[in-house]
Write a protein that holds these residues in place. Structure first.
Motif, mmCIF file in Angstrom:
data_model
loop_
_atom_site.group_PDB
_atom_site.id
_atom_site.type_symbol
_atom_site.label_atom_id
_atom_site.label_comp_id
_atom_site.label_asym_id
_atom_site.label_seq_id
_atom_site.Cartn_x
_atom_site.Cartn_y
_atom_site.Cartn_z
ATOM 1 N N ASN A 153 0.919 -1.148 -0.001
ATOM 2 C CA ASN A 153 -0.083 0.014 -0.152
ATOM 3 C C ASN A 153 0.792 1.322 0.060
ATOM 4 N N GLN A 154 1.754 1.422 0.950
ATOM 5 C CA GLN A 154 2.590 2.574 1.128
ATOM 6 C C GLN A 154 3.241 3.011 0.015
ATOM 7 N N LEU A 155 4.218 2.051 -0.816
ATOM 8 C CA LEU A 155 4.882 2.206 -1.910
ATOM 9 C C LEU A 155 3.972 2.447 -3.263
ATOM 10 N N GLU A 156 2.821 1.668 -2.991
ATOM 11 C CA GLU A 156 2.057 2.033 -4.390
ATOM 12 C C GLU A 156 1.328 3.385 -4.276
ATOM 13 N N LYS A 157 1.232 3.870 -3.178
ATOM 14 C CA LYS A 157 0.616 4.998 -3.174
ATOM 15 C C LYS A 157 1.744 6.226 -3.399
ATOM 16 N N ALA A 158 3.026 5.972 -3.038
ATOM 17 C CA ALA A 158 4.101 6.702 -3.346
ATOM 18 C C ALA A 158 4.270 6.774 -4.972
ATOM 19 N N LEU A 159 4.263 5.751 -5.541
ATOM 20 C CA LEU A 159 4.232 5.324 -6.898
ATOM 21 C C LEU A 159 3.291 6.069 -7.783
ATOM 22 N N LEU B 129 9.285 3.768 -15.055
ATOM 23 C CA LEU B 129 9.819 5.138 -14.882
ATOM 24 C C LEU B 129 9.505 5.764 -13.327
ATOM 25 N N ALA B 130 8.343 5.487 -12.808
ATOM 26 C CA ALA B 130 8.073 6.093 -11.706
ATOM 27 C C ALA B 130 8.790 5.153 -10.293
ATOM 28 N N ILE B 131 8.761 3.883 -10.736
ATOM 29 C CA ILE B 131 9.678 3.234 -9.643
ATOM 30 C C ILE B 131 11.216 3.674 -9.696
ATOM 31 N N LYS B 132 11.573 3.745 -10.828
ATOM 32 C CA LYS B 132 13.059 4.262 -11.064
ATOM 33 C C LYS B 132 13.321 5.465 -10.433
ATOM 34 N N LEU B 133 12.328 6.409 -10.643
ATOM 35 C CA LEU B 133 12.552 8.020 -10.261
ATOM 36 C C LEU B 133 12.729 7.688 -8.546
ATOM 37 N N LEU B 134 11.822 6.831 -7.935
ATOM 38 C CA LEU B 134 11.624 6.682 -6.497
ATOM 39 C C LEU B 134 13.050 5.938 -6.120
ATOM 40 N N ILE C 204 10.165 16.298 -10.362
ATOM 41 C CA ILE C 204 11.434 15.655 -9.245
ATOM 42 C C ILE C 204 10.821 16.324 -7.747
ATOM 43 N N LYS C 205 10.340 17.221 -7.666
ATOM 44 C CA LYS C 205 9.550 17.713 -6.453
ATOM 45 C C LYS C 205 8.835 16.869 -5.820
ATOM 46 N N LEU C 206 7.789 16.214 -6.497
ATOM 47 C CA LEU C 206 6.905 15.398 -6.306
ATOM 48 C C LEU C 206 7.497 13.922 -5.683
ATOM 49 N N ARG C 207 8.676 13.741 -6.378
ATOM 50 C CA ARG C 207 9.442 12.613 -6.283
ATOM 51 C C ARG C 207 10.043 12.723 -4.799
ATOM 52 N N ASP C 208 10.730 13.767 -4.565
ATOM 53 C CA ASP C 208 11.324 13.974 -3.443
ATOM 54 C C ASP C 208 10.355 14.053 -2.274
ATOM 55 N N LYS C 209 9.187 14.618 -2.363
ATOM 56 C CA LYS C 209 8.279 14.413 -1.424
ATOM 57 C C LYS C 209 7.692 13.172 -1.143
ATOM 58 N N SER C 210 7.549 12.441 -2.337
ATOM 59 C CA SER C 210 7.026 10.945 -1.958
ATOM 60 C C SER C 210 8.108 10.067 -1.016
ATOM 61 N N VAL C 211 9.315 10.149 -1.532
ATOM 62 C CA VAL C 211 10.587 9.576 -0.535
ATOM 63 C C VAL C 211 10.562 10.030 0.466
ATOM 64 N N ALA C 212 10.599 11.366 0.754
ATOM 65 C CA ALA C 212 10.604 11.853 2.189
ATOM 66 C C ALA C 212 9.295 11.222 3.107
ATOM 67 N N GLU C 213 8.108 11.449 2.317
ATOM 68 C CA GLU C 213 7.148 11.189 3.256
ATOM 69 C C GLU C 213 7.309 9.520 3.707
ATOM 70 N N TYR C 214 7.781 8.560 2.842
ATOM 71 C CA TYR C 214 7.877 7.202 2.826
ATOM 72 C C TYR C 214 8.992 6.977 3.791
ATOM 73 N N GLU C 215 10.150 7.489 3.942
ATOM 74 C CA GLU C 215 11.148 7.453 4.932
ATOM 75 C C GLU C 215 10.900 7.959 6.007
ATOM 76 N N ASP C 216 10.267 8.993 6.095
ATOM 77 C CA ASP C 216 9.825 9.794 7.442
ATOM 78 C C ASP C 216 8.882 8.634 8.137
ATOM 79 N N SER C 217 8.287 7.984 7.349
ATOM 80 C CA SER C 217 7.041 7.154 8.296
ATOM 81 C C SER C 217 7.834 5.691 8.534
ATOM 82 N N ASN C 218 8.963 5.361 8.055
ATOM 83 C CA ASN C 218 9.623 4.233 8.093
ATOM 84 C C ASN C 218 11.001 4.653 8.423
ATOM 85 N N PRO C 219 11.394 4.854 9.620
ATOM 86 C CA PRO C 219 12.534 5.361 10.249
ATOM 87 C C PRO C 219 13.668 4.361 9.687
#
Ligand code: GDP
Ligand code: K
Ligand code: MG
Length: 282
Positions: free
Chosen positions: A179-185, A207-212, A232-247
């Motif tokens: 769920n979480q990665l699919e949402k980021a994607l 392409l979206a997976i490779k950007l993540l 790129i901003k959207l990618r950065d935001k998605s990565v940050a959200e994921y990594e913040d909630s999965n320390p």
């Protein structure tokens, strides 16, 4: 004759060149590709009224952009767009070999799996319900022994059916990343789909997976698009959200873990391993 362009893609030592040689005979030459030192071999043959052009690509464990082989194979897929990919897998080492398969599935290309070294798999005493596995991933799987030629004729019959769109096993499946990665994607994927200048060679999902994953080459391609900042901003935001909630968890590692988890689950359902085929049951 109708012409079908096929590419052999698989890990090193899974039997690509053996398959290439047995299919094409001696009519091959060595080619070079866009300045890198890895080589591909080209050949041709006819089978059941079809003319096949076949390329034996360098062995690669993934379609990231870390090694010259990976870059070569990916650039080939981007520039040449073969009609059907034959993903050659070593049947005696499926956990590892199927990782590349998940990436090819992300690309959403026409594909057949040659379950090679099938003789070794049988000799080991393990059994694989390859039809069910093929249904699970939406890709036809044909057992082969490229060393002897067993299964090779059926493999190319299946390639013809995939090419003609008459192969029943073909379905659009994607390997869910949870769920979480699919949402980021999905946000990035939608953005890519809506972007008029995004290349059509690779699927938005790939392409979206490779950007993540922060893939350098894909990022470079995206950066050259108009309005790239937004993506790129959207990618950065998605990565940050994921990594913040999965320390402590890196998103690239998480994607790989999900894929290996999918493979393990699929094999648990379809493979019976025989650790010691000569042992008697008590
Ligand atoms: P490539 O690196 O993918 O091109 O793999 P090769 O075609 O060079 O094969 C690697 C090794 O596996 C060679 O020693 C082949 O003879 C052997 N091989 C290839 N296909 C089979 C097969 O189906 N069964 C068995 N037992 N050995 C195979
Ligand atoms: K080899
Ligand atoms: Mg080879």
């Amino acid at each position: 004759h109708r012409v079908i362009n096929v590419a052999l893609i698989g890990n090193p030592n899974c039997g690509k060149t053996s398959l290439f040689n047995i299919a094409s005979g001696a009519r091959e030459h060595v080619g070079n590709y866009s300045g890198v030192t890895v080589d591909a071999k080209y050949g041709e043959f006819t089978h059941n009224g079809y003319h096949f052009n076949i390329v034996d690509l360098p062995g690669t464990y993934s379609l990231a952009s870390y090694s010259p082989e990976e870059l070569y194979v990916r650039r080939y897929l981007r520039n040449e767009a073969p009609d059907v990919i034959i993903n050659v897998v070593d049947g005696s080492n499926l956990e590892r070999n199927l990782y590349l398969t998940t990436e090819l599935i992300d690309m959403d290309r026409s594909m057949v799996i040659a379950l090679n070294m099938y003789d070794e798999l049988e000799r080991s005493g393990s059994r694989l319900d390859y039809r069910t596995l093929g249904e699970m991933i939406g890709v036809p799987i044909i057992p082969t022994a490229a060393k002897t030629g067993k299964g090779v004729s059926e493999l190319f019959d299946t390639v013809i059916r995939v090419y003609e769109g008459t192969e029943a096993a073909v379905r659009h499946v994607h390997v869910s990343l949870g769920n979480q990665l699919e949402k980021a994607l999905s946000g990035i994927k939608d953005e890519l789909k809506a972007h008029p200048a995004v290349e059509r060679h690779f699927s938005p999902r790939y392409l979206a997976i490779k950007l993540l994953e922060g893939d350098a080459e894909v990022q470079h391609q995206v950066l050259s698009l108009p309005d790239a900042d937004h993506l790129i901003k959207l990618r950065d935001k998605s990565v940050a959200e994921y990594e913040d909630s999965n320390p402590g968890i890196d998103i690239t590692a998480a994607i790989a873990d999900e894929k290996y988890g999918f493979i393990a689950g699929a094999l648990a359902e379809t493979m019976v391993k025989e650790e010691n085929p000569t042992a008697s049951s008590t």
